[in-house]
Design a protein around this motif. Structure first.
Motif, PDB file in Angstrom:
ATOM      1  N   GLN A   1       0.853  -1.183   0.000  1.00 53.20           N
ATOM      2  CA  GLN A   1       0.000   0.000   0.000  1.00 53.20           C
ATOM      3  C   GLN A   1       0.889   1.234   0.000  1.00 53.20           C
ATOM      4  OE1 GLN A   1      -3.051  -0.115   2.997  1.00 53.20           O
ATOM      5  NE2 GLN A   1      -3.775   1.944   2.543  1.00 53.20           N
ATOM      6  N   SER A   2       0.538   2.200  -0.836  1.00 50.18           N
ATOM      7  CA  SER A   2       1.325   3.430  -0.894  1.00 50.18           C
ATOM      8  C   SER A   2       0.418   4.624  -1.149  1.00 50.18           C
ATOM      9  CB  SER A   2       2.389   3.330  -1.997  1.00 50.18           C
ATOM     10  OG  SER A   2       1.767   3.243  -3.255  1.00 50.18           O
ATOM     11  N   PRO A   3       0.850   5.808  -0.704  1.00 49.72           N
ATOM     12  CA  PRO A   3       2.046   6.017   0.104  1.00 49.72           C
ATOM     13  C   PRO A   3       1.812   5.600   1.554  1.00 49.72           C
ATOM     14  CG  PRO A   3       0.874   8.077  -0.138  1.00 49.72           C
ATOM     15  CD  PRO A   3       0.119   7.063  -0.962  1.00 49.72           C
ATOM     16  N   GLN A   4       2.869   5.538   2.334  1.00 51.88           N
ATOM     17  CA  GLN A   4       2.731   5.199   3.750  1.00 51.88           C
ATOM     18  C   GLN A   4       2.064   6.326   4.509  1.00 51.88           C
ATOM     19  OE1 GLN A   4       6.691   4.178   5.140  1.00 51.88           O
ATOM     20  NE2 GLN A   4       6.065   2.040   5.293  1.00 51.88           N
ATOM     21  N   SER A   5       2.363   7.568   4.103  1.00 50.58           N
ATOM     22  CA  SER A   5       1.755   8.714   4.762  1.00 50.58           C
ATOM     23  C   SER A   5       1.620   9.855   3.774  1.00 50.58           C
ATOM     24  CB  SER A   5       2.575   9.143   5.973  1.00 50.58           C
ATOM     25  OG  SER A   5       3.872   9.540   5.580  1.00 50.58           O
ATOM     26  N   MET A   6       0.670  10.730   4.054  1.00 44.83           N
ATOM     27  CA  MET A   6       0.424  11.884   3.195  1.00 44.83           C
ATOM     28  C   MET A   6       0.031  13.073   4.052  1.00 44.83           C
ATOM     29  SD  MET A   6      -1.883  10.284   0.134  1.00 44.83           S
ATOM     30  CE  MET A   6      -1.571  11.666  -0.951  1.00 44.83           C
ATOM     31  N   PHE A   7       0.567  14.222   3.684  1.00 45.03           N
ATOM     32  CA  PHE A   7       0.171  15.470   4.315  1.00 45.03           C
ATOM     33  C   PHE A   7      -0.421  16.340   3.212  1.00 45.03           C
ATOM     34  CE2 PHE A   7       2.102  15.191   8.529  1.00 45.03           C
ATOM     35  CZ  PHE A   7       2.948  14.119   8.349  1.00 45.03           C
ATOM     36  N   ILE A   8      -1.678  16.724   3.345  1.00 48.61           N
ATOM     37  CA  ILE A   8      -2.311  17.521   2.299  1.00 48.61           C
ATOM     38  C   ILE A   8      -3.039  18.695   2.925  1.00 48.61           C
ATOM     39  CG2 ILE A   8      -2.590  15.551   0.748  1.00 48.61           C
ATOM     40  CD1 ILE A   8      -5.552  15.520   1.567  1.00 48.61           C
ATOM     41  N   GLN A   9      -3.288  19.701   2.094  1.00 46.71           N
ATOM     42  CA  GLN A   9      -4.065  20.853   2.533  1.00 46.71           C
ATOM     43  C   GLN A   9      -5.547  20.539   2.415  1.00 46.71           C
ATOM     44  OE1 GLN A   9      -0.990  23.083   3.706  1.00 46.71           O
ATOM     45  NE2 GLN A   9      -3.032  23.984   3.617  1.00 46.71           N
ATOM     46  N   GLU A  10      -6.311  21.081   3.333  1.00 43.94           N
ATOM     47  CA  GLU A  10      -7.765  20.946   3.264  1.00 43.94           C
ATOM     48  C   GLU A  10      -8.262  21.414   1.897  1.00 43.94           C
ATOM     49  OE1 GLU A  10      -9.683  22.966   6.433  1.00 43.94           O
ATOM     50  OE2 GLU A  10     -11.721  22.504   5.750  1.00 43.94           O
ATOM     51  N   GLY A  11      -9.139  20.644   1.313  1.00 35.75           N
ATOM     52  CA  GLY A  11      -9.670  20.980   0.005  1.00 35.75           C
ATOM     53  C   GLY A  11      -8.988  20.264  -1.150  1.00 35.75           C
ATOM     54  N   GLU A  12      -7.811  19.735  -0.906  1.00 39.80           N
ATOM     55  CA  GLU A  12      -7.094  19.023  -1.963  1.00 39.80           C
ATOM     56  C   GLU A  12      -7.664  17.623  -2.144  1.00 39.80           C
ATOM     57  OE1 GLU A  12      -2.604  20.974  -1.810  1.00 39.80           O
ATOM     58  OE2 GLU A  12      -2.961  18.999  -0.973  1.00 39.80           O
ATOM     59  N   ASP A  13      -7.384  17.072  -3.321  1.00 38.05           N
ATOM     60  CA  ASP A  13      -7.742  15.677  -3.580  1.00 38.05           C
ATOM     61  C   ASP A  13      -6.563  14.793  -3.201  1.00 38.05           C
ATOM     62  OD1 ASP A  13      -9.401  16.466  -6.755  1.00 38.05           O
ATOM     63  OD2 ASP A  13      -9.999  16.798  -4.660  1.00 38.05           O
ATOM     64  N   VAL A  14      -6.849  13.543  -2.874  1.00 34.02           N
ATOM     65  CA  VAL A  14      -5.785  12.615  -2.495  1.00 34.02           C
ATOM     66  C   VAL A  14      -6.048  11.260  -3.136  1.00 34.02           C
ATOM     67  CG1 VAL A  14      -6.984  11.947  -0.364  1.00 34.02           C
ATOM     68  CG2 VAL A  14      -4.527  11.629  -0.538  1.00 34.02           C
ATOM     69  N   SER A  15      -4.975  10.578  -3.452  1.00 33.20           N
ATOM     70  CA  SER A  15      -5.086   9.258  -4.061  1.00 33.20           C
ATOM     71  C   SER A  15      -4.108   8.304  -3.394  1.00 33.20           C
ATOM     72  CB  SER A  15      -4.785   9.336  -5.567  1.00 33.20           C
ATOM     73  OG  SER A  15      -4.962   8.079  -6.162  1.00 33.20           O
ATOM     74  N   MET A  16      -4.543   7.099  -3.151  1.00 31.87           N
ATOM     75  CA  MET A  16      -3.693   6.067  -2.576  1.00 31.87           C
ATOM     76  C   MET A  16      -4.003   4.752  -3.278  1.00 31.87           C
ATOM     77  SD  MET A  16      -5.605   5.885   1.121  1.00 31.87           S
ATOM     78  CE  MET A  16      -5.753   7.662   1.225  1.00 31.87           C
ATOM     79  N   ASN A  17      -3.042   3.823  -3.256  1.00 30.10           N
ATOM     80  CA  ASN A  17      -3.286   2.589  -3.986  1.00 30.10           C
ATOM     81  C   ASN A  17      -2.678   1.382  -3.308  1.00 30.10           C
ATOM     82  OD1 ASN A  17      -0.578   1.782  -5.419  1.00 30.10           O
ATOM     83  ND2 ASN A  17      -0.749   3.992  -5.573  1.00 30.10           N
ATOM     84  N   CYS A  18      -3.124   0.250  -3.764  1.00 30.95           N
ATOM     85  CA  CYS A  18      -2.655  -1.036  -3.259  1.00 30.95           C
ATOM     86  C   CYS A  18      -2.344  -1.935  -4.435  1.00 30.95           C
ATOM     87  CB  CYS A  18      -3.751  -1.718  -2.429  1.00 30.95           C
ATOM     88  SG  CYS A  18      -3.541  -1.506  -0.686  1.00 30.95           S
ATOM     89  N   THR A  19      -1.254  -2.668  -4.321  1.00 27.50           N
ATOM     90  CA  THR A  19      -0.927  -3.655  -5.346  1.00 27.50           C
ATOM     91  C   THR A  19      -0.595  -4.974  -4.673  1.00 27.50           C
ATOM     92  OG1 THR A  19       1.407  -3.029  -5.342  1.00 27.50           O
ATOM     93  CG2 THR A  19      -0.026  -1.928  -6.942  1.00 27.50           C
ATOM     94  N   SER A  20      -0.798  -6.027  -5.437  1.00 22.75           N
ATOM     95  CA  SER A  20      -0.561  -7.361  -4.900  1.00 22.75           C
ATOM     96  C   SER A  20       0.041  -8.249  -5.969  1.00 22.75           C
ATOM     97  CB  SER A  20      -1.882  -7.964  -4.426  1.00 22.75           C
ATOM     98  OG  SER A  20      -1.720  -9.324  -4.099  1.00 22.75           O
ATOM     99  N   SER A  21       0.767  -9.248  -5.538  1.00 21.45           N
ATOM    100  CA  SER A  21       1.270 -10.234  -6.488  1.00 21.45           C
ATOM    101  C   SER A  21       0.219 -11.307  -6.735  1.00 21.45           C
ATOM    102  CB  SER A  21       2.555 -10.885  -5.954  1.00 21.45           C
ATOM    103  OG  SER A  21       2.325 -11.457  -4.686  1.00 21.45           O
ATOM    104  N   SER A  22      -0.824 -11.326  -5.927  1.00 17.31           N
ATOM    105  CA  SER A  22      -1.891 -12.307  -6.061  1.00 17.31           C
ATOM    106  C   SER A  22      -3.150 -11.653  -6.613  1.00 17.31           C
ATOM    107  CB  SER A  22      -2.227 -12.927  -4.706  1.00 17.31           C
ATOM    108  OG  SER A  22      -1.099 -13.532  -4.141  1.00 17.31           O
ATOM    109  N   ILE A  23      -3.973 -12.454  -7.227  1.00 18.29           N
ATOM    110  CA  ILE A  23      -5.265 -11.982  -7.717  1.00 18.29           C
ATOM    111  C   ILE A  23      -6.278 -12.013  -6.583  1.00 18.29           C
ATOM    112  CG2 ILE A  23      -7.213 -12.606  -9.199  1.00 18.29           C
ATOM    113  CD1 ILE A  23      -5.189 -13.566 -11.273  1.00 18.29           C
ATOM    114  N   PHE A  24      -7.032 -10.943  -6.425  1.00 14.29           N
ATOM    115  CA  PHE A  24      -8.088 -10.897  -5.429  1.00 14.29           C
ATOM    116  C   PHE A  24      -9.453 -10.829  -6.103  1.00 14.29           C
ATOM    117  CE2 PHE A  24      -5.886 -10.867  -1.534  1.00 14.29           C
ATOM    118  CZ  PHE A  24      -4.679 -10.213  -1.734  1.00 14.29           C
ATOM    119  N   ASN A  25     -10.442 -11.440  -5.475  1.00 12.60           N
ATOM    120  CA  ASN A  25     -11.805 -11.400  -5.998  1.00 12.60           C
ATOM    121  C   ASN A  25     -12.597 -10.229  -5.445  1.00 12.60           C
ATOM    122  OD1 ASN A  25     -11.284 -13.688  -7.425  1.00 12.60           O
ATOM    123  ND2 ASN A  25     -12.277 -15.063  -5.968  1.00 12.60           N
ATOM    124  N   THR A  26     -12.155  -9.698  -4.330  1.00 15.17           N
ATOM    125  CA  THR A  26     -12.821  -8.573  -3.685  1.00 15.17           C
ATOM    126  C   THR A  26     -11.761  -7.628  -3.146  1.00 15.17           C
ATOM    127  OG1 THR A  26     -14.675  -9.989  -2.985  1.00 15.17           O
ATOM    128  CG2 THR A  26     -14.426  -7.883  -1.857  1.00 15.17           C
TER     129      THR A  26
END
Lengths: 116, 113
Positions: free
Chosen positions: B6-31
């Motif tokens: 999961q990345s990033p580990q931490s984020m500092f953003i200003q109020e009103g900004e948009d934020v994006s985070m993601n997860c990747t895996s070596s395995s396939i997940f159904n959910t």
């Protein structure tokens, strides 16, 4: 409140003592889970009950750990001869038949254990 | 066993900004599931995704289930102070056993006024 409740919320104990945590799941949920969460990590699966039957146990659940759900309602997690490495948040979660295939767990607020 | 990065580990953003985070895996997940955890509390489910390519919104939150079934992202738009917390992704590898819910290590979000 009809959510998952856990007791106690915080427990400080000395190494070598036994501790017991209780979880009351959402009343209509027949499946109950225990997870452990250490600082900076996500929850890790410990064990799973369907009604009163304990169906799965993780390798993380050493022989010092025992979990019960005697009447298929509330559950207890006991740790015997606690070690400092047992310090963590112990989370209980439940779900019913509708959520079984989707993994939509409902978590309690957790019981934080500190072993001195 | 399966691991979620999961990345990033931490984020500092200003109020009103948009934020994006993601997860990747070596395995396939159904959910894929996204949870939020406030300090001293248990995780609370935000969004659940069940099909590859699915895009789901919940208010200011939008999440997508990657086409390869090995990744997911969560977007938060117009952040507000109460968005502060730790966000966890979780994947379920197969139906029939919710014990196979694997969690990422979390993204700590701080929203600055």
């Amino acid at each position: 409140d009809t959510g998952v409740s856990q007791d106690p919320r915080h427990k400080i104990t000395k190494r070598g003592q036994n501790v017991t945590f209780r979880c009351d799941p959402i009343s209509e949920h027949n499946r109950l889970y225990w997870y452990r969460q250490t600082l900076g990590q996500g929850p890790e699966f410990l064990t799973y009950f369907q009604n009163e039957a304990q169906l799965e146990k993780s390798r993380l659940l050493s022989d010092r750990f025992s979990a019960e759900r005697p009447k298929g309602s509330f559950s207890t997690l006991e740790i015997q001869r606690t070690e400092q490495g047992d310090s963590a948040m112990y989370l209980c979660a439940s779900l019913g038949d509708r959520g079984f295939n989707t993994g939509e767990l409902f978590f309690g607020e957790g019981s934080r254990l500190t072993v001195l | 066993g399966q691991q979620l990065n999961q990345s990033p580990q931490s984020m500092f953003i200003q109020e009103g900004e948009d934020v994006s985070m993601n997860c990747t895996s070596s395995s396939i997940f159904n959910t894929w599931l996204w949870y939020k955890q406030d300090p001293g509390e248990g995780p609370v489910l935000l969004i659940a995704l069940y099909k590859a390519g699915e895009l789901t919104s919940n208010g200011r939150l939008t999440a997508q289930f990657g086409i390869t079934r090995k990744d997911s992202f969560l977007n938060i738009s117009a952040s507000i102070p109460s968005d502060v917390g730790i966000y966890f992704c979780a994947g379920q590898i197969s139906s029939g056993s919710a014990r196979q819910l694997t969690f990422g290590s979390g993204t700590q979000l701080t929203v600055l006024p």
